[in-house]
Scaffold this active site. Structure first.
Site, mmCIF file in Angstrom:
data_model
loop_
_atom_site.group_PDB
_atom_site.id
_atom_site.type_symbol
_atom_site.label_atom_id
_atom_site.label_comp_id
_atom_site.label_asym_id
_atom_site.label_seq_id
_atom_site.Cartn_x
_atom_site.Cartn_y
_atom_site.Cartn_z
ATOM 1 N N GLY A 266 43.254 33.954 30.184
ATOM 2 C CA GLY A 266 42.334 33.844 31.296
ATOM 3 C C GLY A 266 42.166 35.202 32.058
ATOM 4 O O GLY A 266 41.379 35.268 33.053
ATOM 5 N N ALA A 267 42.851 36.449 31.900
ATOM 6 C CA ALA A 267 42.784 37.381 32.614
ATOM 7 C C ALA A 267 41.602 38.317 32.524
ATOM 8 O O ALA A 267 40.710 38.356 33.536
ATOM 9 C CB ALA A 267 43.829 38.397 32.253
ATOM 10 N N GLY A 268 40.913 38.134 31.223
ATOM 11 C CA GLY A 268 39.720 38.661 31.052
ATOM 12 C C GLY A 268 38.504 38.122 31.694
ATOM 13 O O GLY A 268 37.513 38.441 32.373
ATOM 14 N N ASP A 269 38.690 36.687 31.741
ATOM 15 C CA ASP A 269 37.589 35.638 32.446
ATOM 16 C C ASP A 269 37.752 35.999 33.906
ATOM 17 O O ASP A 269 36.725 36.087 34.659
ATOM 18 C CB ASP A 269 38.006 34.065 31.978
#
Length: 329
Positions: A266-269
């Site tokens: 979820g870091a990229g999101d």
């Protein structure tokens, strides 16, 4: 500024299109799926994560996609509402299940995925089920590539992009490569690039850059192979090393923040949600390097915070948490 889709209730609306599913994450870190003693269920799916990231940071966002008419699907719809995401674009399929994914971060730092979707409800979204009124209200329309894998969802995806573009929205694309879902690597590359020219903003990870260019490098000349004259912004995220940015007038890099990583899911999101939430407030950042760099510092902080806890949605930060990290750096 795009005023066609201006909404009287404050900042412009971001509509995020695609899959929402249940991620099953091991109860212990650094093991393979085979070795995991148990799993925790966590809501996931990149486009849904982006929608909730925007809302948690105070922006206005809607999610557009299809869920199974089952307990997991109803749970996911409830999570959207609880997080302040407009669910007017959500439909349910009585004949298909909500997708499941088992996700782990192995000891070597690599993520491992196993998917259950044959077919899952998100793959069965049709053009007729699209909420076109919602799409036409979007100031930014965001999507990935997983919805391109099979019909009828692929045609629905293309129709939604077309409707958003015609209504004056900025198109934002994060391919979010998941190779196990594609028939082959060649098919994945071809389909991901098939809609490249329509986007205004594209974000790829370092791994996706290498996959799409066939070159194991993140140097500027490699990244520029993915540049198109139609683009306003191309971003390459480099994990804990921050990100690189490219526009027609300038390019550079912005460092991230040092944190204790637990789970990178979820870091990229979170990064994308933060980015789009700021751009929808002030689109001049796409032409102003100083503004863009400040915006990317904020997006990097949001991405970094997300890695400090397990699961994507539970670890998405608030604006106050991001500002605190930026202030302490």
């Amino acid at each position: 500024m795009v005023t066609v889709n201006g909404d009287s209730a404050g900042a412009g609306l971001i509509v995020s299109f695609g899959e929402m599913l249940i991620d099953f994450v091991p109860t212990v870190s650094g093991v393979s799926l085979e070795e995991a003693p148990g799993f925790l269920k966590a809501p996931g799916g990149a486009p849904a994560n982006v929608a909730i990231a925007v809302a948690r940071l105070g922006g206005r966002c809607a999610f557009l996609g299809k869920l199974g008419d089952d307990e997991f699907g109803r749970m996911l719809a409830a999570i959207l509402k609880e997080n302040g995401v407009d669910d007017a674009g959500v439909s349910f399929d009585a004949g298909a299940r909500t997708a499941l994914a088992f996700v782990t971060l192995r000891a070597d730092g690599e993520r491992e995925f196993m998917f259950y979707r044959n077919p899952s409800a998100d793959m069965l979204l049709t053009e007729a089920e699209l909420n076109l009124d919602l799409i036409r209200r979007a100031a930014i329309f965001h999507y990935g590539s997983i919805s391109l894998i099979t019909e009828p969802c692929r045609s629905a995806h293309l129709k939604a992009m077309e409707a958003a573009k015609e209504a004056g929205a900025l198109l934002s694309y994060d391919p979010n490569l998941r190779l196990p879902l594609w028939p082959s690597a060649a098919e994945a590359r071809e389909q991901i690039l098939s809609i490249w020219d329509q986007a205004d903003i594209i974000k790829v990870s370092d791994v996706e850059l290498e996959f799409l260019t066939g070159t194991e490098s993140v140097e500027d000349e490699v990244a520029m192979r993915l540049w198109r004259p139609s683009l306003k912004l191309l971003l390459v995220t480099l994990g804990e090393k921050g990100c690189k940015y490219y526009t027609k007038d300038f390019h550079g890099s912005v460092e991230s923040y040092a944190v204790k990583q637990v789970d990178t899911t979820g870091a990229g999101d979170a990064f994308v949600g933060a980015l789009l939430g700021k751009i929808v407030e002030d689109q001049s950042a796409l032409q102003d390097e100083k503004k863009l760099r400040e915006l990317l510092r904020f997006a990097n902080a949001c991405g970094a915070i997300t890695t400090t806890k397990k699961g994507a949605i539970p670890s998405l930060p608030t604006a106050a948490e991001a500002m605190q990290l930026m202030g302490s750096a």
